[in-house]
Design a protein around this motif. Structure first.
Motif, mmCIF file in Angstrom:
data_model
loop_
_atom_site.group_PDB
_atom_site.id
_atom_site.type_symbol
_atom_site.label_atom_id
_atom_site.label_comp_id
_atom_site.label_asym_id
_atom_site.label_seq_id
_atom_site.Cartn_x
_atom_site.Cartn_y
_atom_site.Cartn_z
ATOM 1 N N ASP A 1 0.846 -1.196 0.000
ATOM 2 C CA ASP A 1 0.000 0.000 0.000
ATOM 3 C C ASP A 1 0.878 1.242 0.000
ATOM 4 O OD1 ASP A 1 -2.076 1.767 0.110
ATOM 5 O OD2 ASP A 1 -2.587 1.383 2.203
ATOM 6 N N HIS B 1 -16.261 5.452 -7.460
ATOM 7 C CA HIS B 1 -15.862 5.880 -6.121
ATOM 8 C C HIS B 1 -17.077 6.074 -5.223
ATOM 9 C CE1 HIS B 1 -14.685 9.127 -3.180
ATOM 10 N NE2 HIS B 1 -13.846 8.152 -2.878
ATOM 11 N N LEU C 1 -7.942 5.721 -0.522
ATOM 12 C CA LEU C 1 -6.913 5.297 -1.461
ATOM 13 C C LEU C 1 -5.721 6.240 -1.397
ATOM 14 C CD1 LEU C 1 -9.589 3.993 -2.515
ATOM 15 C CD2 LEU C 1 -8.622 4.204 -4.804
ATOM 16 N N PHE D 1 -2.516 5.263 -6.222
ATOM 17 C CA PHE D 1 -3.602 4.434 -6.740
ATOM 18 C C PHE D 1 -4.644 5.293 -7.464
ATOM 19 C CE2 PHE D 1 -2.836 1.042 -3.218
ATOM 20 C CZ PHE D 1 -1.642 0.699 -3.823
ATOM 21 N N TRP D 2 -4.874 6.514 -6.947
ATOM 22 C CA TRP D 2 -5.781 7.415 -7.659
ATOM 23 C C TRP D 2 -5.247 7.703 -9.059
ATOM 24 C CZ3 TRP D 2 -10.545 7.910 -6.901
ATOM 25 C CH2 TRP D 2 -11.108 8.000 -5.628
ATOM 26 N N ALA E 1 -9.559 0.044 -4.590
ATOM 27 C CA ALA E 1 -9.076 0.444 -5.915
ATOM 28 C C ALA E 1 -9.333 -0.658 -6.938
ATOM 29 C CB ALA E 1 -7.585 0.786 -5.854
ATOM 30 N N GLN F 1 -3.299 5.895 -10.895
ATOM 31 C CA GLN F 1 -3.424 4.700 -11.730
ATOM 32 C C GLN F 1 -4.871 4.461 -12.164
ATOM 33 O OE1 GLN F 1 -0.899 1.323 -10.154
ATOM 34 N NE2 GLN F 1 -0.227 2.932 -8.752
ATOM 35 N N LEU F 2 -5.831 4.784 -11.297
ATOM 36 C CA LEU F 2 -7.237 4.682 -11.682
ATOM 37 C C LEU F 2 -7.604 5.728 -12.732
ATOM 38 C CD1 LEU F 2 -8.838 3.967 -8.198
ATOM 39 C CD2 LEU F 2 -8.971 2.453 -10.194
ATOM 40 N N PHE G 1 -5.231 -4.466 -12.624
ATOM 41 C CA PHE G 1 -6.637 -4.084 -12.790
ATOM 42 C C PHE G 1 -7.385 -5.017 -13.736
ATOM 43 C CE2 PHE G 1 -5.966 0.720 -11.716
ATOM 44 C CZ PHE G 1 -5.905 0.407 -10.376
ATOM 45 N N SER H 1 -7.649 0.770 0.894
ATOM 46 C CA SER H 1 -6.908 1.354 -0.222
ATOM 47 C C SER H 1 -6.754 0.392 -1.400
ATOM 48 C CB SER H 1 -5.532 1.820 0.275
ATOM 49 O OG SER H 1 -4.828 2.490 -0.741
ATOM 50 N N ARG H 2 -6.007 -0.675 -1.220
ATOM 51 C CA ARG H 2 -5.752 -1.581 -2.347
ATOM 52 C C ARG H 2 -7.009 -2.261 -2.860
ATOM 53 N NH1 ARG H 2 -0.828 -4.453 0.797
ATOM 54 N NH2 ARG H 2 -2.187 -3.761 2.506
#
Length: 202
Positions: free
Chosen positions: A56, A112, A124, A128-129, A94, A131-132, A66, A90-91
């Motif tokens: 994380d 979200h 998150l 990670f944000w 996501a 990457q999303l 993903f 978080s992980r």
């Protein structure tokens, strides 16, 4: 122990939930996605475990998983799926949001809100944000939200190691069309149809 129901067959939790055999049976779990480096994956008859060995940290490459995880969730027709990390903040959220974007046709902002409606304490990390956001651009060709930097704590008040993480804020991008498909169903629309997203506390 807290297990949050995202869809009728998709659940989100921390690492303690999959250790509860009675709970796994009650939820008819046949697929466990373990997004941790060190937590053990329990062995249950008829239950498949998929490991996502990512820490994380903002630099961790969760986005590399993903598609694989979304495909496994979508392909699990035998029963329910539980996605978990250490605490379910978080992980695992996501990964669930990536699945919702790919297979439920919702935008990142909608995904979200969907997850947060069932699990209000998701947080998150900034990596990670990002990457999303990249994943949303790949799926839809544009972003429908911006992630504003988290407000910094005053420098005179250093944060203790145990303090909650500061969370980036989502901002809608003006004039960007929402690209929902007909099968997309957010928590708000589920409530309008009389089905409420639930968080089950054990």
């Amino acid at each position: 122990m807290s297990v949050s129901q995202i869809t009728p067959t998709l659940f989100l939790s921390g690492a303690d939930a999959p250790l509860n055999a009675a709970l796994m049976s009650q939820k008819r779990i046949t697929l466990i996605v373990n997004a941790t480096l060190s937590h053990a994956s329990p062995a249950y008859p008829g239950v498949e475990c998929v490991r996502v060995p990512v820490s994380d940290l903002p630099s961790a490459r969760l986005g590399d998983h993903f598609d694989r995880v979304a495909e496994r969730i979508h392909g699990n027709r035998a029963g329910g799926t539980l996605v978990h990390c250490a605490v379910g903040m978080s992980r695992s959220p996501a990964l669930v949001m990536a699945y919702l974007m790919r297979y439920r046709g919702v935008t990142l902002g909608q995904a979200h809100r969907w997850v947060q409606d069932s699990r209000p304490f998701v947080r998150l990390n900034a990596g990670f944000w990002e990457q999303l956001l990249q994943y949303e651009r790949r799926l839809y060709g544009r972003n429908t939200v911006r992630v504003a930097p988290a407000q910094e704590a005053p420098r005179s008040l250093p944060l203790p190691l145990t303090s909650p993480r500061l969370t980036p804020r989502l901002t809608l991008v003006p004039r960007s069309p929402l690209m929902s498909r007909p099968q997309a169903m957010t928590p708000a629309s589920r409530r309008r149809r009389g089905t409420k997203a639930s968080a089950v506390k054990i």
